[in-house]
Design a protein around this motif. Structure first.
Motif, short mmCIF file in Angstrom:
data_model
loop_
_atom_site.label_atom_id
_atom_site.label_comp_id
_atom_site.label_asym_id
_atom_site.label_seq_id
_atom_site.Cartn_x
_atom_site.Cartn_y
_atom_site.Cartn_z
N TYR A 26 5.09 6.36 -9.83
CA TYR A 26 5.28 5.09 -10.54
C TYR A 26 4.35 4.99 -11.75
O TYR A 26 3.48 4.13 -11.82
CB TYR A 26 5.01 3.92 -9.58
N PRO A 27 4.54 5.87 -12.74
CA PRO A 27 3.61 5.91 -13.88
C PRO A 27 3.62 4.63 -14.72
O PRO A 27 2.59 4.28 -15.31
CB PRO A 27 4.09 7.12 -14.69
N ILE A 124 -3.15 0.27 -7.01
CA ILE A 124 -1.93 0.58 -6.27
C ILE A 124 -1.77 -0.46 -5.16
O ILE A 124 -2.73 -1.13 -4.79
CB ILE A 124 -1.95 2.02 -5.69
N PRO A 125 -0.55 -0.64 -4.64
CA PRO A 125 -0.34 -1.65 -3.60
C PRO A 125 -1.11 -1.34 -2.32
O PRO A 125 -1.08 -0.22 -1.82
CB PRO A 125 1.16 -1.58 -3.34
N ILE A 126 -1.83 -2.37 -1.83
CA ILE A 126 -2.52 -2.26 -0.55
C ILE A 126 -2.16 -3.47 0.30
O ILE A 126 -1.89 -4.55 -0.23
CB ILE A 126 -4.05 -2.14 -0.70
N LEU A 127 -2.14 -3.26 1.59
CA LEU A 127 -1.81 -4.33 2.54
C LEU A 127 -3.10 -4.76 3.23
O LEU A 127 -3.80 -3.94 3.83
CB LEU A 127 -0.79 -3.83 3.56
N PHE A 140 3.82 -3.43 -10.94
CA PHE A 140 4.53 -3.56 -9.67
C PHE A 140 5.19 -4.93 -9.60
O PHE A 140 4.55 -5.95 -9.84
CB PHE A 140 3.59 -3.34 -8.48
N GLU A 141 6.49 -4.95 -9.29
CA GLU A 141 7.25 -6.19 -9.27
C GLU A 141 7.21 -6.85 -7.89
O GLU A 141 7.42 -6.17 -6.88
CB GLU A 141 8.71 -5.91 -9.65
N TYR A 146 7.36 -0.71 -2.41
CA TYR A 146 6.59 0.41 -2.95
C TYR A 146 5.78 1.03 -1.82
O TYR A 146 5.50 0.37 -0.82
CB TYR A 146 5.62 -0.06 -4.04
N PRO A 147 5.34 2.28 -1.98
CA PRO A 147 4.41 2.84 -0.99
C PRO A 147 3.14 1.98 -0.97
O PRO A 147 2.65 1.58 -2.03
CB PRO A 147 4.10 4.24 -1.52
N THR A 148 2.66 1.68 0.20
CA THR A 148 1.53 0.78 0.34
C THR A 148 0.48 1.38 1.26
O THR A 148 0.81 1.96 2.29
CB THR A 148 2.01 -0.58 0.93
#
Length: 192
Positions: A26-27, A124-127, A140-141, A146-148
């Motif tokens: 996801y550049p 980057i997405p984190i939970l 990120f929308e 996305y990978p999280t």
């Protein structure tokens, strides 16, 4: 302590791999680049293992660099007292922006190689506690999958390493200013 440093290195290597894989896939969404310091204004605390690493690396810096970092720590603490909310939780704290005392005037981290998991994952997405967080400057929308990275799993591994330093060390969270001053309540660190 060698096993702690090795364990942290393994965790950080896995985080770096996840970060780079996400950026490669996801550049346009991962917009981290030199000079962007949004992550350097996010509040965080440290696992005991990360705090020990931060302290070890801080003590290895030249005296002038250490003095400058501690000057910024004082400024950071004053800002925190001014902005500290009545109720503390991850969602309220995430809205508070205070400059990290490790961020120097050249927009570089003075302890970049020892930076904690939180800093390594930013962008980057984190939970966290069932809620996904991303950098406000990322692409990120909302609502899109996305990978999280599951931050609780990272914290569990850091806690396991921290337990090797002190009994119940995994339950200890250390504020960055305390780590830089080598103040770990009830814990004697051997940082060789």
């Amino acid at each position: 302590m060698q096993a702690i440093w090795q364990g942290l290195n393994e965790i950080f290597t896995e985080i770096e791999k996840a970060f780079h894989e996400t950026k490669k896939r996801y550049p346009k969404e991962v917009r981290c680049k030199p000079g962007c310091v949004d992550c350097c204004y996010a509040l965080f605390d440290l696992s005991l293992a990360e705090a020990a690493l931060i302290y070890r690396e801080f003590t290895r810096k030249p005296r002038g660099v250490r003095r400058e970092i501690l000057r910024r720590v004082e400024k950071y603490e004053k800002e925190w007292l001014r902005k500290k909310p009545a109720v503390l939780n991850p969602f309220v704290i995430s809205a508070i922006k205070i400059r990290c005392p490790l961020l120097n005037d050249q927009k570089r981290c003075d302890l970049y190689e020892a930076r904690p998991a939180t800093c390594r994952l930013y962008g980057i997405p984190i939970l966290i506690a069932g809620e996904t967080f991303v950098c406000g400057f990322s692409g990120f929308e909302p609502g899109k999958s996305y990978p999280t990275v599951y931050f609780e799993k990272v914290l569990e591994r850091l806690a396991s390493l921290s337990d090797k330093i002190a009994p119940d060390g995994g339950k200890i969270r250390v504020p960055l200013p305390a780590a830089l001053r080598g103040r770990f309540p009830g814990v004697q660190l051997l940082t060789q």
